[in-house]
Motif scaffolding. Structure first.
Motif, PDB file in Angstrom:
ATOM      1  N   CYS A  68       0.864  -1.179   0.000  1.00 49.80           N
ATOM      2  CA  CYS A  68       0.000   0.000   0.000  1.00 49.80           C
ATOM      3  C   CYS A  68       0.900   1.228   0.000  1.00 49.80           C
ATOM      4  O   CYS A  68       0.731   2.143  -0.804  1.00 49.80           O
ATOM      5  CB  CYS A  68      -0.900   0.010   1.230  1.00 49.80           C
ATOM      6  N   ARG A 107       3.504  -2.350  -7.672  1.00 57.92           N
ATOM      7  CA  ARG A 107       3.282  -1.100  -6.936  1.00 57.92           C
ATOM      8  C   ARG A 107       4.580  -0.945  -6.178  1.00 57.92           C
ATOM      9  O   ARG A 107       4.678  -1.340  -5.005  1.00 57.92           O
ATOM     10  CB  ARG A 107       2.135  -1.245  -5.923  1.00 57.92           C
ATOM     11  N   LYS A 114       0.567   8.895  -0.076  1.00 56.95           N
ATOM     12  CA  LYS A 114      -0.757   8.368   0.264  1.00 56.95           C
ATOM     13  C   LYS A 114      -1.801   9.470   0.408  1.00 56.95           C
ATOM     14  O   LYS A 114      -1.553  10.482   1.057  1.00 56.95           O
ATOM     15  CB  LYS A 114      -0.702   7.615   1.614  1.00 56.95           C
ATOM     16  N   HIS A 353      -9.575  -2.272  -1.783  1.00 54.56           N
ATOM     17  CA  HIS A 353      -9.931  -0.984  -1.168  1.00 54.56           C
ATOM     18  C   HIS A 353     -11.404  -0.785  -0.865  1.00 54.56           C
ATOM     19  O   HIS A 353     -11.761   0.112  -0.106  1.00 54.56           O
ATOM     20  CB  HIS A 353      -9.353   0.169  -1.993  1.00 54.56           C
ATOM     21  N   ARG A 366      -8.780  -6.757   6.244  1.00 51.85           N
ATOM     22  CA  ARG A 366      -9.643  -7.164   5.133  1.00 51.85           C
ATOM     23  C   ARG A 366      -9.823  -8.667   5.226  1.00 51.85           C
ATOM     24  O   ARG A 366      -8.894  -9.375   5.617  1.00 51.85           O
ATOM     25  CB  ARG A 366      -8.991  -6.817   3.788  1.00 51.85           C
ATOM     26  N   GLU A 395      -2.943  -5.293  -3.047  1.00 50.49           N
ATOM     27  CA  GLU A 395      -1.935  -4.890  -2.069  1.00 50.49           C
ATOM     28  C   GLU A 395      -1.415  -6.162  -1.424  1.00 50.49           C
ATOM     29  O   GLU A 395      -2.175  -6.901  -0.779  1.00 50.49           O
ATOM     30  CB  GLU A 395      -2.537  -3.936  -1.042  1.00 50.49           C
ATOM     31  N   ASP A 425      -2.481   0.433   4.513  1.00 52.03           N
ATOM     32  CA  ASP A 425      -3.516  -0.598   4.430  1.00 52.03           C
ATOM     33  C   ASP A 425      -2.956  -2.011   4.601  1.00 52.03           C
ATOM     34  O   ASP A 425      -1.793  -2.269   4.299  1.00 52.03           O
ATOM     35  CB  ASP A 425      -4.193  -0.531   3.053  1.00 52.03           C
TER      36      ASP A 425
HETATM   37 CO    CO Z   1      -4.073   1.132  -0.026  1.00 50.66          CO
END
Ligand code: CO
Ligand code: PEP
Length: 449
Positions: A68, A107, A114, A353, A366, A395, A425
Motif C-alpha cells: 500500500c 506497486r 498516500k 480498497h 480485510r 496490495e 492498508d
Molecule cells: Co491502499
C-alpha cells in the motif's frame, strides 16, 4: 481546452497535496530532481502501452501488486525482492491457467505518497498532520516526524532508483529464469497447501522445459524463459515530484512521466477538472484510474474523454474497487456505459480498497473471503456484459505478515497483532497472494472453456 505543459496542473484546484511550511525549500528540491536522470526509459513506457493494448483486447492478463505504502528505509532491499518473488509466482500460476501472457506491474519503486481521508489525526488530545506517505512525512506520531519535509522527495527518488536497480538486476540476471521456479517459494509458503500446489505446478513446468530443451530449443531461442519484463507503478499524487521528473522525448516529441512506467489516479483525486487529471492527461504513459462505488458512469466517460481523446488502446486502465457487496449493483452499468462509448480500456479488479473493515481490536483489516467474492463478482459481471476481465490489482507482500484475515492459514483478529507491519492498508501475505492467484487462474481457465 487550454494547452498542457508539465506545470499546467498548478492552474487547477488540487486535493490531497501537503502544506509545506517552506515553499522555497520545496522548489529547491524540485529543481534538483529536474536535473536527475529519468528513472524509466521512453521505450519501456511504449512497450507497456503495447502490452496493455493486448490486455484490452483479451489476449493478455494484467497483474499489478505491491505494498500500500513503501517504506523509504526498507531493510536492505528485502521487501522489494520478496514482492517481486510473490508476483513472479502469481504470474506463473496465472500464465499457466490463462494460457496467455501476464503483464507484470509492481506497486513498487516509488509508491511513497498516500491520500488520506482526514488532514489531521488526533491521539490523546494531541492533533498533528496526517501521515501522507514517506515521500511527504514520517509515520511516527510526533510533531517533528509529521511535518512535511521537501528533502524527502530527494530521498524517495534515491530509494526508487535503488529499488529499480535491484529489480532490473533480479529480472534480467537469472533470478526470474523459469528454470528457477522452485526457488521463488519462500520458506513459510513452502509448507502451506498453496506452496504444495505451486510445487506441483513448478514440477510440471520443469518437465515441459526439459522437453523443450530435448527438442533443441537453445538458450537464445528460449530467451523469454530466462528474463522477464517487469514494470513499475505508483499513485500519481505528489504532483510537484511528478512534474519535476516529466521529460520530453526529443525524437517523438511526447512528454513522459519518468518516475515510473504507469501512474494511477486514486479514488479521491480523479475529478475531471482538477489538478491530478490535468497532469495525467498530458503524459504519454499508460494511466490507471481507481473507480469506487460512488462514481456515476457519466463521470467515468468524461474522465475517459479527458485522458484518452484519441481512444488509444493501452492508454487507460480502469481499476474498479467497488466492495464485494456493492459490485453486483454498481459494476454492470459502468461496464455497459464504457462498452457503449467504444473506449478501449483495460478493466482491472482491485478487490482490496472496497473491503476494508476494522477488527474487534480496532485494527484495519480485510477478509480474504470478501476479496475472493469481489474477484468472482468482477469476472461474472464481465462475462454477463461481454467485456474483458483484464487484470488484478492487489496490495500484497511476499513477507509473512498477518494483516488480512482468513485464507488457508485462517488468520483471525487475535493473529493480526503478531506481524502487522504495513504503514497504511493491510496486505495479503505470500501464501494468501498465491491462493488468490490459483483462484483467478481457475476463473481464467473456466473462461477458456
Ligand atoms: Co491502499
Ligand atoms: C491505494 O491504492 O492505496 C488507494 C489509496 O486506493 P484508492 O484510491 O482506491 O482508495
Amino acid at each position: 481546452m487550454l494547452p498542457w505543459y508539465p506545470a499546467s496542473w498548478r492552474e487547477k484546484p488540487a486535493r490531497q497535496l501537503p502544506a509545506y511550511p517552506d515553499p522555497a525549500a520545496l522548489a529547491d528540491a524540485c529543481q534538483q530532481l529536474g536535473a536527475f536522470p529519468p528513472l524509466v526509459a521512453e521505450s519501456e513506457v511504449a512497450a507497456l502501452r503495447a502490452d496493455l493494448a493486448e490486455v484490452a483486447a483479451g489476449r493478455a492478463f494484467l497483474l499489478q501488486g505491491g505494498d500500500c505504502a513503501e517504506d523509504l528505509d526498507a531493510q536492505g532491499g528485502t521487501p522489494a525482492r520478496e514482492t517481486l518473488r510473490v508476483l513472479l509466482q502469481m504470474a506463473v500460476v496465472l500464465t499457466y491457467g490463462a494460457a496467455r501472457p501476464v503483464v507484470k506491474v509492481g506497486r513498487i519503486a516509488g509508491q511513497y505518497a498516500k491520500p488520506r481521508s482526514a488532514d489531521t489525526e488526533t491521539r490523546d488530545g494531541v492533533t498533528l498532520p496526517s501521515y501522507r506517505g514517506d515521500i511527504v512525512n514520517g509515520a511516527e506520531f510526533s510533531a517533528a516526524a509529521r511535518m512535511p519535509d521537501p528533502q524527502r522527495l530527494l530521498r524517495a527518488y534515491s530509494a526508487s532508483a535503488a529499488t529499480l536497480n535491484l529489480l532490473r538486476a533480479l529480472t534480467q540476471g537469472g533470478f526470474a529464469d523459469l528454470h528457477q521456479l522452485h526457488r521463488w517459494t519462500s520458506d513459510f509458503v513452502r509448507a502451506s497447501p498453496q506452496g504444495q500446489r505451486y510445487a506441483q505446478l513448478a514440477d510440471r513446468i520443469g518437465e515441459a522445459l526439459a522437453f523443450m530443451a530435448a527438442c533443441g530449443f537453445t538458450q537464445d531461442s528460449a530467451a523469454p524463459l530466462r528474463a522477464v519484463r517487469f514494470y513499475t507503478s505508483h499513485e500519481a499524487l505528489l504532483l510537484p515530484y511528478e512534474e519535476a521528473l516529466t521529460r520530453r522525448d526529443d525524437a517523438v516529441g511526447d512528454w513522459h512521466a519518468t518516475s515510473a512506467h504507469l501512474l494511477w489516479l486514486g479514488e479521491r483525486t480523479r475529478q475531471p477538472d482538477a489538478a491530478h487529471v490535468e497532469y495525467l492527461r498530458g503524459i504519454a504513459n499508460p494511466v490507471g484510474v481507481k473507480i469506487g462505488p460512488g462514481a456515476p458512469p457519466d463521470d467515468v466517460l468524461a474522465l475517459l474523454e479527458r485522458l484518452n481523446p484519441a481512444r488509444a488502446p493501452g492508454r487507460v486502465v480502469l481499476i474498479t474497487r467497488m466492495g464485494a457487496g456493492r459490485l453486483p449493483e454498481r459494476l454492470p452499468p459502468l461496464l455497459e456505459a464504457v462498452r457503449h462509448s467504444g473506449h478501449p480500456v483495460v478493466w482491472s479488479c482491485d478487490p482490496m480498497h472496497g473491503n476494508t473493515v476494522t477488527s474487534s481490536h480496532g485494527v484495519k483489516t480485510r477478509d480474504f473471503g470478501r476479496i475472493v467474492q469481489e474477484v468472482r463478482g468482477f469476472f461474472a459481471a464481465h462475462a454477463a456484459c461481454g467485456t474483458v476481465a483484464g487484470g488484478l490489482h492487489v496490495e500484497l507482500t511476499g513477507l509473512d505478515v498477518t494483516e488480512c484475515r482468513g485464507g488457508g492459514q485462517n488468520l483471525g483478529d487475535d493473529d493480526l497483532a503478531r506481524r502487522y507491519t504495513s504503514a497504511c492498508d493491510p496486505r495479503l501475505n505470500g501464501s494468501q497472494s498465491l491462493e488468490l492467484a490459483f483462484l483467478v487462474a481457475d476463473l481464467l481457465k473456466a473462461q477458456r472453456g
